[in-house]
Design a protein around this motif. Structure first.
Motif, PDB file in Angstrom:
ATOM      1  N   LEU A   7       0.818  -1.214   0.000  1.00  0.00           N
ATOM      2  CA  LEU A   7       0.000   0.000   0.000  1.00  0.00           C
ATOM      3  C   LEU A   7       0.850   1.261   0.000  1.00  0.00           C
ATOM      4  CD1 LEU A   7      -2.674  -0.967   2.678  1.00  0.00           C
ATOM      5  CD2 LEU A   7      -3.000  -0.847   0.209  1.00  0.00           C
ATOM      6  N   LEU A   8       2.024   1.159   0.549  1.00  0.00           N
ATOM      7  CA  LEU A   8       2.861   2.351   0.688  1.00  0.00           C
ATOM      8  C   LEU A   8       3.413   2.794  -0.670  1.00  0.00           C
ATOM      9  CD1 LEU A   8       4.672   1.237   3.924  1.00  0.00           C
ATOM     10  CD2 LEU A   8       3.397   3.362   3.687  1.00  0.00           C
ATOM     11  N   ILE A   9       3.348   4.087  -0.888  1.00  0.00           N
ATOM     12  CA  ILE A   9       3.817   4.638  -2.166  1.00  0.00           C
ATOM     13  C   ILE A   9       5.212   5.221  -1.950  1.00  0.00           C
ATOM     14  CG2 ILE A   9       3.376   6.353  -3.970  1.00  0.00           C
ATOM     15  CD1 ILE A   9       0.402   6.275  -2.923  1.00  0.00           C
ATOM     16  N   PRO A  10       6.221   4.645  -2.601  1.00  0.00           N
ATOM     17  CA  PRO A  10       7.583   5.170  -2.391  1.00  0.00           C
ATOM     18  C   PRO A  10       7.707   6.604  -2.893  1.00  0.00           C
ATOM     19  CG  PRO A  10       7.615   3.062  -3.535  1.00  0.00           C
ATOM     20  CD  PRO A  10       6.204   3.521  -3.530  1.00  0.00           C
ATOM     21  N   SER A  11       8.513   7.378  -2.217  1.00  0.00           N
ATOM     22  CA  SER A  11       8.789   8.742  -2.666  1.00  0.00           C
ATOM     23  C   SER A  11       9.572   8.670  -3.972  1.00  0.00           C
ATOM     24  CB  SER A  11       9.605   9.474  -1.603  1.00  0.00           C
ATOM     25  OG  SER A  11      10.061  10.688  -2.118  1.00  0.00           O
ATOM     26  N   ARG A  12       9.189   9.462  -4.934  1.00  0.00           N
ATOM     27  CA  ARG A  12       9.856   9.407  -6.242  1.00  0.00           C
ATOM     28  C   ARG A  12      10.695  10.651  -6.524  1.00  0.00           C
ATOM     29  NH1 ARG A  12       8.066   4.857  -7.890  1.00  0.00           N
ATOM     30  NH2 ARG A  12       5.872   4.253  -7.724  1.00  0.00           N
ATOM     31  N   GLY A  19      14.109  14.867  -0.522  1.00  0.00           N
ATOM     32  CA  GLY A  19      13.967  15.012   0.934  1.00  0.00           C
ATOM     33  C   GLY A  19      13.656  16.423   1.392  1.00  0.00           C
ATOM     34  N   ASN A  22      10.102  17.074   3.152  1.00  0.00           N
ATOM     35  CA  ASN A  22      10.027  16.483   4.491  1.00  0.00           C
ATOM     36  C   ASN A  22      10.894  17.254   5.490  1.00  0.00           C
ATOM     37  OD1 ASN A  22       9.239  14.535   6.417  1.00  0.00           O
ATOM     38  ND2 ASN A  22      11.105  13.367   6.051  1.00  0.00           N
ATOM     39  N   LYS A 104      19.721   9.396   5.432  1.00  0.00           N
ATOM     40  CA  LYS A 104      18.420   9.092   4.817  1.00  0.00           C
ATOM     41  C   LYS A 104      18.405   9.672   3.396  1.00  0.00           C
ATOM     42  CE  LYS A 104      17.381   7.576   8.862  1.00  0.00           C
ATOM     43  NZ  LYS A 104      17.677   6.142   9.091  1.00  0.00           N
ATOM     44  N   PRO A 105      17.357   9.397   2.635  1.00  0.00           N
ATOM     45  CA  PRO A 105      17.311   9.978   1.279  1.00  0.00           C
ATOM     46  C   PRO A 105      17.056  11.491   1.332  1.00  0.00           C
ATOM     47  CG  PRO A 105      15.887   8.052   1.447  1.00  0.00           C
ATOM     48  CD  PRO A 105      16.264   8.426   2.839  1.00  0.00           C
TER      49      PRO A 105
ATOM     50  N   ARG B 107       8.779   9.460   6.071  1.00  0.00           N
ATOM     51  CA  ARG B 107       8.397  10.353   4.968  1.00  0.00           C
ATOM     52  C   ARG B 107       9.554  10.656   4.014  1.00  0.00           C
ATOM     53  NH1 ARG B 107       4.065  14.204   8.094  1.00  0.00           N
ATOM     54  NH2 ARG B 107       2.341  12.745   7.920  1.00  0.00           N
ATOM     55  N   PHE B 108      10.761  10.306   4.402  1.00  0.00           N
ATOM     56  CA  PHE B 108      11.856  10.379   3.426  1.00  0.00           C
ATOM     57  C   PHE B 108      11.705   9.269   2.384  1.00  0.00           C
ATOM     58  CE2 PHE B 108      14.468  12.625   6.758  1.00  0.00           C
ATOM     59  CZ  PHE B 108      14.679  13.772   6.016  1.00  0.00           C
ATOM     60  N   PHE B 109      11.058   8.196   2.786  1.00  0.00           N
ATOM     61  CA  PHE B 109      10.966   7.021   1.911  1.00  0.00           C
ATOM     62  C   PHE B 109       9.612   6.885   1.221  1.00  0.00           C
ATOM     63  CE2 PHE B 109      14.119   6.082   5.167  1.00  0.00           C
ATOM     64  CZ  PHE B 109      15.175   5.603   4.412  1.00  0.00           C
ATOM     65  N   TYR B 110       8.567   7.343   1.884  1.00  0.00           N
ATOM     66  CA  TYR B 110       7.216   7.111   1.353  1.00  0.00           C
ATOM     67  C   TYR B 110       6.463   8.417   1.163  1.00  0.00           C
ATOM     68  CZ  TYR B 110       8.326   2.427   2.940  1.00  0.00           C
ATOM     69  OH  TYR B 110       8.943   1.227   3.139  1.00  0.00           O
ATOM     70  N   ALA B 111       5.708   8.459   0.063  1.00  0.00           N
ATOM     71  CA  ALA B 111       4.889   9.638  -0.220  1.00  0.00           C
ATOM     72  C   ALA B 111       3.494   9.484   0.390  1.00  0.00           C
ATOM     73  CB  ALA B 111       4.792   9.840  -1.731  1.00  0.00           C
ATOM     74  N   GLY B 112       3.119   8.312   0.795  1.00  0.00           N
ATOM     75  CA  GLY B 112       1.797   8.100   1.379  1.00  0.00           C
ATOM     76  C   GLY B 112       1.377   6.658   1.171  1.00  0.00           C
ATOM     77  N   PRO B 113       0.136   6.317   1.401  1.00  0.00           N
ATOM     78  CA  PRO B 113      -0.876   7.154   2.033  1.00  0.00           C
ATOM     79  C   PRO B 113      -0.631   7.241   3.550  1.00  0.00           C
ATOM     80  CG  PRO B 113      -1.779   5.021   1.509  1.00  0.00           C
ATOM     81  CD  PRO B 113      -0.383   5.021   0.982  1.00  0.00           C
TER      82      PRO B 113
END
Lengths: 267, 319
Positions: A7-12, A19, A22, A104-105, B107-113
């Motif tokens: 379900l988690l959407i990785p940051s692109r 970063g 955030n 971290k990223p 939140r550095f790794f995931y955009a959501g939900p």
């Protein structure tokens, strides 16, 4: 992995801004969800607006009272900016939190921009807009009938530009050296040189052009010439825009150097 | 090379010097996927330096390395997206709570939900036993609680590689046991590379061991292999009776390299070092009993633990 993983959407976000959002959110939280915001509000309201109130009880002209407010705002908020700016970098480098977040990223330029962005916003709100709005109504109430909101806002803008100069200078120096002493010493020396004529005079005797390339004239009158902020506040034309352009360029340069230096920093 | 056996961490001649002092000397390292690799060495051996180089927190002065096949200098952003890291002395923002800290990291790794991120955070807090302290400011945390939070933030993104610098350093025995359990659980999904001084922990959970000394790699390999090398071909033999002729007989064997003798309660105990342990295992007891006059009370091959191996290696006495 569990079902949650899917379900988690990785940051692109990639590149220099990785970063940034955030980190900026975290820095804004540090401003607005700790006692920092109300401490700065308290300092500026007491020192700046309290001074208008005190002067109004003396025989100082109301226009002069306004100009003194601008000069004091530029000095007091700049000192706050210097204190916060150096601690934003050195505090994190010394405590180890910088190494932690940079594992971290998060790109290093984003780390610097997040610090500058949050402090710039916090200082604008608590050090310029709030006391400036209060000062406008104080000055109008004490008899400055033709005080132009636009002119006063412009003058506050120049005071803010002055604050940004010292904020970016402190951040840049904090990336270049490891001790708080040199950062505070250099920034306060530059600030006080502009504010105190006895310090400035010997410098200007040798290099009069400095008034055009340094931010001093933004809010401080030099050699009987009114400051650019005072000119805007009373509705007079600006004598020169060179210090405004120069200060903007200094801010960009300091930010660029800070980002460049941070990329080379080792933890 | 087949992708399935491509090492997660691979360095070639990785070196780092600070102002002329060589902190890390030409490190050639390989860590295989889904292994737990213990990174050992005395203080100042260069372990933390090596870890920082892998994470891009420091730049090598020589050599290079790859993590997930990505260059540690040029492609470090991509590496950090897949790594969880716990520093030796973890520091966090004291005004945040444990939950806020994990949210910040996630939140550095995931955009959501948002709901899925919060669920991940809750699971992670549960995993490290901080669920009941999740909303307290970190300022009041003990050293052990900070360490648990450090482990939580390192694995909140379910990293493919977990790099832990002394993860059990400030934990009590229960905390240590919990950390080891977490490491074992993560093995299925991730590779774990961790430095420690607690050799007992390494022996319990690690598949492979890397030993650094004075910035130099001195041993690397599967833990069983290292332990086998470390079994310095010695036997303990305890007898009752007239031991002098037996001892002379033992000393005359070409494959016996040394004997230490201890006497207690009428028994003689020999520590016998041999050059051919397989031959010794078969020959020793018959040799002792051959002349009669003694009874064998105890006979066993000596088993060194990792601590013995480690000490012998770092003190320059390679097994």
């Amino acid at each position: 992995m569990n079902a949650n993983e899917t379900l988690l959407i990785p940051s692109r976000v990639r590149g220099w801004s990785m970063g940034l959002a955030n980190m900026l959110a975290k820095e804004n939280t540090a401003w607005w969800r700790t006692r920092r915001w109300w401490l700065v509000c308290l300092v500026t309201l007491v020192l700046l607006n309290g001074n208008i109130w005190l002067n109004a009880r003396g025989d100082i002209r109301i226009e002069r009272n306004g100009v003194v407010f601008l000069e004091m705002a530029a000095m007091v908020v700049s000192i706050v900016a210097i204190s916060l700016g150096q601690d934003a970098i050195l505090g994190e480098r010394h405590s180890g939190t910088a190494a932690w977040v940079l594992s971290k990223p998060l790109r290093r330029p984003a780390f610097i921009l997040a610090k500058l962005g949050a402090h710039a916003l916090g200082l604008l709100a608590t050090g310029i807009v709030l006391p400036g709005a209060v000062a406008y109504y104080q000055l109008a109430a004490y008899g400055w009938r033709d005080l132009s909101p636009a002119g006063f806002a412009g003058a506050l803008g120049l005071a803010y530009l002055n604050v940004l100069f010292y904020l970016t200078l402190a951040v840049m120096l904090a990336t270049l050296v490891n001790g708080r002493g040199p950062v505070l010493g250099i920034t306060l020396l530059v600030l006080m040189s502009g504010m105190m004529q006895f310090l400035l005079r010997p410098i200007l005797n040798h290099a009069p052009w400095l008034t055009k390339v340094m931010p001093w004239m933004l809010v401080t009158g030099i050699d009987s010439k009114p400051s650019l902020g005072a000119s805007l506040a009373v509705g007079d034309p600006l004598l020169t825009v060179a210090p405004i352009i120069a200060t903007v360029l200094w801010c960009v340069l300091f930010t660029g150097v800070a980002m460049w230096r941070m990329r080379r920093e080792e933890f | 090379m087949n992708a399935s056996i491509c090492p997660v961490i691979e360095t070639r001649g990785l070196s780092k010097s600070y102002r002329g002092v060589q902190a890390l000397k030409a490190l050639d390292l390989q860590v295989q996927p889904h292994s737990i690799c213990g990174f050992l060495g005395p203080n100042g051996a260069g372990k933390t330096t090596a870890i920082k180089l892998l994470l891009g927190l420091a730049q090598p002065t020589g050599g290079g390395g790859r993590v997930f096949g990505k260059d540690i200098v040029k492609e470090n952003d991509e590496i950090r997206r897949r790594v969880g890291y716990l520093a030796q002395d973890p520091r966090f923002y004291d005004y945040m709570t444990a939950r806020e800290t994990l949210r910040f990291v996630a939140r550095f790794f995931y955009a959501g939900p948002r709901a899925a991120i919060e669920q991940r955070i809750a699971e992670t807090l549960e995993l490290v036993g901080l669920a009941d302290k999740a909303d307290r400011p970190i300022k009041g945390f003990s050293g052990g609680e900070r360490q648990r939070l450090g482990i939580a933030q390192a694995q909140v993104n379910y990293p493919d590689l977990l790099i832990l610098d002394e993860p059990a350093a400030s934990l009590d025995p229960i905390g240590r046991r919990d950390v080891l359990e977490v490491l074992c659980r993560l093995r299925k999904h991730a590779t774990v590379f961790y430095s420690t001084h607690i050799l007992d922990d390494v022996q319990r959970v690690s598949d492979t061991v890397v030993i650094l000394n004075k910035g130099q790699l001195v041993a690397q390999g599967p833990i069983e292999e290292l332990m086998a090398r470390g079994q310095a071909a010695a036997f303990t033999l305890t007898v009752k009776g007239d031991s002098a002729p037996v001892e002379a007989r033992l000393r005359s064997q070409p494959w016996v390299t040394g004997i230490e003798v201890m006497s207690k309660n009428g028994r003689v105990s020999w520590q016998i070092r041999v050059s051919d342990p397989d031959l010794a295992e078969v020959e020793l007891v018959p040799l002792v009993l051959a002349g009669g006059g003694v009874t064998v009370c105890e006979f066993e091959r000596n088993h060194q633990n990792l601590e013995d191996v480690f000490l012998s290696i770092v003190q320059g006495d390679k097994p």
